[in-house]
Design a protein around this motif. Structure first.
Motif, PDB file in Angstrom:
ATOM      1  N   THR A  65      11.493  -2.302   2.621  1.00  0.00           N
ATOM      2  CA  THR A  65      12.711  -3.026   2.997  1.00  0.00           C
ATOM      3  C   THR A  65      13.660  -3.138   1.814  1.00  0.00           C
ATOM      4  O   THR A  65      14.863  -2.826   1.923  1.00  0.00           O
ATOM      5  N   GLU A  66      13.144  -3.561   0.675  1.00  0.00           N
ATOM      6  CA  GLU A  66      13.985  -3.762  -0.510  1.00  0.00           C
ATOM      7  C   GLU A  66      14.544  -2.454  -1.044  1.00  0.00           C
ATOM      8  O   GLU A  66      15.596  -2.438  -1.700  1.00  0.00           O
ATOM      9  N   ALA A  67      13.859  -1.349  -0.756  1.00  0.00           N
ATOM     10  CA  ALA A  67      14.339  -0.039  -1.195  1.00  0.00           C
ATOM     11  C   ALA A  67      15.504   0.461  -0.342  1.00  0.00           C
ATOM     12  O   ALA A  67      16.137   1.457  -0.693  1.00  0.00           O
ATOM     13  N   GLY A  68      15.765  -0.216   0.786  1.00  0.00           N
ATOM     14  CA  GLY A  68      16.926   0.127   1.589  1.00  0.00           C
ATOM     15  C   GLY A  68      16.663   0.835   2.898  1.00  0.00           C
ATOM     16  O   GLY A  68      17.582   1.386   3.511  1.00  0.00           O
ATOM     17  N   ALA A  69      15.416   0.821   3.358  1.00  0.00           N
ATOM     18  CA  ALA A  69      15.115   1.466   4.643  1.00  0.00           C
ATOM     19  C   ALA A  69      15.880   0.799   5.777  1.00  0.00           C
ATOM     20  O   ALA A  69      16.128  -0.410   5.753  1.00  0.00           O
ATOM     21  N   SER A  70      16.224   1.584   6.776  1.00  0.00           N
ATOM     22  CA  SER A  70      16.971   1.090   7.934  1.00  0.00           C
ATOM     23  C   SER A  70      16.046   0.588   9.030  1.00  0.00           C
ATOM     24  O   SER A  70      16.452  -0.226   9.867  1.00  0.00           O
ATOM     25  N   GLU A  71      14.812   1.092   9.020  1.00  0.00           N
ATOM     26  CA  GLU A  71      13.889   0.818  10.128  1.00  0.00           C
ATOM     27  C   GLU A  71      12.476   1.133   9.665  1.00  0.00           C
ATOM     28  O   GLU A  71      12.267   2.020   8.820  1.00  0.00           O
ATOM     29  N   LEU A  72      11.497   0.424  10.213  1.00  0.00           N
ATOM     30  CA  LEU A  72      10.108   0.635   9.815  1.00  0.00           C
ATOM     31  C   LEU A  72       9.220   0.710  11.049  1.00  0.00           C
ATOM     32  O   LEU A  72       9.172  -0.216  11.859  1.00  0.00           O
ATOM     33  N   VAL A  73       8.514   1.826  11.192  1.00  0.00           N
ATOM     34  CA  VAL A  73       7.523   1.996  12.253  1.00  0.00           C
ATOM     35  C   VAL A  73       6.158   1.640  11.679  1.00  0.00           C
ATOM     36  O   VAL A  73       5.782   2.137  10.604  1.00  0.00           O
ATOM     37  N   VAL A  74       5.419   0.798  12.385  1.00  0.00           N
ATOM     38  CA  VAL A  74       4.105   0.376  11.909  1.00  0.00           C
ATOM     39  C   VAL A  74       3.032   0.783  12.913  1.00  0.00           C
ATOM     40  O   VAL A  74       3.010   0.289  14.046  1.00  0.00           O
ATOM     41  N   HIS A  75       2.157   1.701  12.479  1.00  0.00           N
ATOM     42  CA  HIS A  75       0.971   2.012  13.276  1.00  0.00           C
ATOM     43  C   HIS A  75      -0.059   0.945  12.942  1.00  0.00           C
ATOM     44  O   HIS A  75      -0.468   0.808  11.784  1.00  0.00           O
ATOM     45  N   ALA A  76      -0.507   0.219  13.941  1.00  0.00           N
ATOM     46  CA  ALA A  76      -1.255  -1.016  13.712  1.00  0.00           C
ATOM     47  C   ALA A  76      -2.742  -0.806  13.439  1.00  0.00           C
ATOM     48  O   ALA A  76      -3.610  -1.468  14.012  1.00  0.00           O
ATOM     49  N   ARG A  77      -3.032   0.131  12.546  1.00  0.00           N
ATOM     50  CA  ARG A  77      -4.397   0.356  12.062  1.00  0.00           C
ATOM     51  C   ARG A  77      -4.308   0.913  10.642  1.00  0.00           C
ATOM     52  O   ARG A  77      -3.271   1.447  10.238  1.00  0.00           O
TER      53      ARG A  77
ATOM     54  N   ASP B 126      -7.957  -0.996   3.671  1.00  0.00           N
ATOM     55  CA  ASP B 126      -7.875  -2.360   4.196  1.00  0.00           C
ATOM     56  C   ASP B 126      -6.404  -2.746   4.341  1.00  0.00           C
ATOM     57  O   ASP B 126      -5.517  -1.935   4.066  1.00  0.00           O
ATOM     58  N   LYS B 127      -6.162  -3.971   4.784  1.00  0.00           N
ATOM     59  CA  LYS B 127      -4.806  -4.408   5.117  1.00  0.00           C
ATOM     60  C   LYS B 127      -4.179  -5.286   4.025  1.00  0.00           C
ATOM     61  O   LYS B 127      -3.139  -5.904   4.253  1.00  0.00           O
ATOM     62  N   SER B 128      -4.782  -5.309   2.860  1.00  0.00           N
ATOM     63  CA  SER B 128      -4.353  -6.246   1.822  1.00  0.00           C
ATOM     64  C   SER B 128      -2.931  -6.000   1.316  1.00  0.00           C
ATOM     65  O   SER B 128      -2.278  -6.930   0.822  1.00  0.00           O
TER      66      SER B 128
ATOM     67  N   ALA C 132      -0.829   8.652   4.227  1.00  0.00           N
ATOM     68  CA  ALA C 132      -1.357   7.290   4.156  1.00  0.00           C
ATOM     69  C   ALA C 132      -1.897   6.910   2.785  1.00  0.00           C
ATOM     70  O   ALA C 132      -1.946   5.723   2.449  1.00  0.00           O
ATOM     71  N   VAL C 133      -2.301   7.874   1.970  1.00  0.00           N
ATOM     72  CA  VAL C 133      -2.851   7.540   0.657  1.00  0.00           C
ATOM     73  C   VAL C 133      -1.818   6.813  -0.210  1.00  0.00           C
ATOM     74  O   VAL C 133      -2.182   6.024  -1.096  1.00  0.00           O
ATOM     75  N   LEU C 134      -0.539   7.024   0.057  1.00  0.00           N
ATOM     76  CA  LEU C 134       0.511   6.349  -0.713  1.00  0.00           C
ATOM     77  C   LEU C 134       0.574   4.851  -0.415  1.00  0.00           C
ATOM     78  O   LEU C 134       1.222   4.104  -1.147  1.00  0.00           O
ATOM     79  N   LEU C 135      -0.097   4.424   0.636  1.00  0.00           N
ATOM     80  CA  LEU C 135      -0.129   2.994   0.950  1.00  0.00           C
ATOM     81  C   LEU C 135      -0.913   2.206  -0.098  1.00  0.00           C
ATOM     82  O   LEU C 135      -0.862   0.979  -0.126  1.00  0.00           O
ATOM     83  N   LYS C 136      -1.612   2.916  -0.980  1.00  0.00           N
ATOM     84  CA  LYS C 136      -2.291   2.264  -2.102  1.00  0.00           C
ATOM     85  C   LYS C 136      -1.319   1.969  -3.245  1.00  0.00           C
ATOM     86  O   LYS C 136      -1.669   1.245  -4.180  1.00  0.00           O
ATOM     87  N   GLU C 137      -0.130   2.589  -3.189  1.00  0.00           N
ATOM     88  CA  GLU C 137       0.804   2.538  -4.316  1.00  0.00           C
ATOM     89  C   GLU C 137       2.147   1.979  -3.852  1.00  0.00           C
ATOM     90  O   GLU C 137       3.074   2.729  -3.537  1.00  0.00           O
ATOM     91  N   THR C 138       2.251   0.678  -3.846  1.00  0.00           N
ATOM     92  CA  THR C 138       3.457   0.013  -3.355  1.00  0.00           C
ATOM     93  C   THR C 138       4.703   0.456  -4.118  1.00  0.00           C
ATOM     94  O   THR C 138       5.759   0.687  -3.512  1.00  0.00           O
ATOM     95  N   GLN C 139       4.592   0.606  -5.413  1.00  0.00           N
ATOM     96  CA  GLN C 139       5.752   1.023  -6.208  1.00  0.00           C
ATOM     97  C   GLN C 139       6.212   2.431  -5.828  1.00  0.00           C
ATOM     98  O   GLN C 139       7.409   2.715  -5.780  1.00  0.00           O
ATOM     99  N   ALA C 140       5.266   3.308  -5.537  1.00  0.00           N
ATOM    100  CA  ALA C 140       5.615   4.672  -5.131  1.00  0.00           C
ATOM    101  C   ALA C 140       6.395   4.661  -3.817  1.00  0.00           C
ATOM    102  O   ALA C 140       7.365   5.419  -3.644  1.00  0.00           O
ATOM    103  N   LEU C 141       5.998   3.798  -2.892  1.00  0.00           N
ATOM    104  CA  LEU C 141       6.730   3.679  -1.631  1.00  0.00           C
ATOM    105  C   LEU C 141       8.167   3.272  -1.900  1.00  0.00           C
ATOM    106  O   LEU C 141       9.121   3.848  -1.339  1.00  0.00           O
ATOM    107  N   TYR C 142       8.330   2.276  -2.757  1.00  0.00           N
ATOM    108  CA  TYR C 142       9.678   1.813  -3.104  1.00  0.00           C
ATOM    109  C   TYR C 142      10.499   2.940  -3.721  1.00  0.00           C
ATOM    110  O   TYR C 142      11.652   3.175  -3.319  1.00  0.00           O
TER     111      TYR C 142
END
Length: 312
Positions: free
Chosen positions: A158-170, A146-148, A110-120
């Motif tokens: 999505t733009e990186a080409g993922a086929s599907e995204l699971v979202v844990h809603a917290r 936070d959710k920002s 989850a710490v990678l959620l701070k780094e949008t570019q890293a996710l991509y």
């Protein structure tokens, strides 16, 4: 509707995947994560986490099992994704949701959620590394503290080409504390055109329906809820009533067969006690069972207790 069994480290291993997929209702499973640091892992690592690779990447009941990878280095994740696919994984899942402190301290989960570019970068590298017909999915939370960045992160994946995204809603900070913010998945859906899967706080069929309505998402992933009610997927899909306790006790005995006769009898007492912790949410009998077995260390003694309960 697609219902997926969530990966839960130390809980939903191949034995549990086999048990729950036999009960029915699941369309897909995801393994516990394979931790990738700075090397290409040996094949035995993948077979240990996902023995289903020996059986065409499916459980005994035919449910596909997707290998999940966790790490921070895009290229190493890509190389290990190649190995997973070569060994027979029907897809690759990327873990951006694990809240464990030890994992987050080493820049995983989850710490990678701070780094949008890293996710991509990670999703793009893995997508480019495996054949186009192989799904590449990701699992995220709504954020770290936070959710920002929730929408931005979903767009990047999505733009990186993922086929599907699971979202844990917290968020990571919110952990597993109720409620789950399912409406945020609906917000994310407005910004992505890939299939979304809603996850978090789904304990029964009513929860599932509310989640689908609030998230505007038909596909679901369940984890703790399936441990609390093993036929949860069937209850959601087909309207089945919760599994009766004698039937559930018989299921726990079946689980003993895996552990004891698989030369893992030393693990069975702790695993059943752990399972009771989830079951007591739906079954008061599980509390009684735990009290009856909590001091027992011999697997057969526990099976004897369960045998009596399954015949009542």
């Amino acid at each position: 509707m697609k219902i997926m069994l969530a990966p839960m480290e130390g809980v939903v291993d191949h034995l549990m995947r086999d048990m729950l997929s036999r009960v029915g209702g699941f369309d897909q499973c995801v393994t516990e994560f394979v931790r990738v640091v700075d090397q290409k892992l040996p094949k035995k690592t993948f077979y240990k986490i996902c023995p289903e690779l020996h059986t065409d990447g499916k459980t005994a009941s035919g449910v596909p099992v997707r290998v999940q990878l966790l790490g921070q280095h895009a290229q190493w994740l890509a190389e290990n994704a190649e190995t997973a696919v070569e060994l027979g994984s029907p897809g690759v899942d990327l873990n951006f949701g694990c809240p464990a402190k030890t994992v987050n301290k080493s820049k995983g989960g989850a710490v990678l959620l701070k780094e949008t570019q890293a996710l991509y970068d990670i999703v793009k590298a893995v997508r480019d590394a495996v054949p186009q017909h192989i799904p590449v999915s990701a699992k995220i939370r709504l954020g770290f503290e936070d959710k920002s960045l929730a929408v931005d992160n979903a767009i990047a994946i999505t733009e990186a080409g993922a086929s599907e995204l699971v979202v844990h809603a917290r968020t990571k900070t919110e952990g597993y504390k109720p409620p789950a913010y399912w409406d945020w998945i609906a917000k994310i859906k407005q910004h992505t055109d890939i299939p979304l899967v809603a996850n978090g706080e789904i304990w029964n069929a009513d929860d599932a329906q509310k989640c689908q309505e609030q998230s505007d998402c038909i596909n679901l992933m369940v984890g703790r809820g399936a441990l609390a009610m093993p036929n949860l997927a069937r209850a959601i899909k087909f309207g089945d009533s919760p599994m009766p306790w004698p039937e559930l006790a018989a299921l726990l005995i079946q689980y003993s067969g895996y552990e004891i006769f698989g030369d893992k009898g030393r693990y069975y007492p702790n695993r059943i006690k752990q399972w009771c912790g989830y079951l007591k949410r739906q079954y008061p009998e599980a509390d009684i069972l735990f009290n009856d077995i909590r001091r027992l260390t011999n697997s057969q003694d526990i099976v004897d207790v369960l045998a009596r309960q399954s015949s009542q």
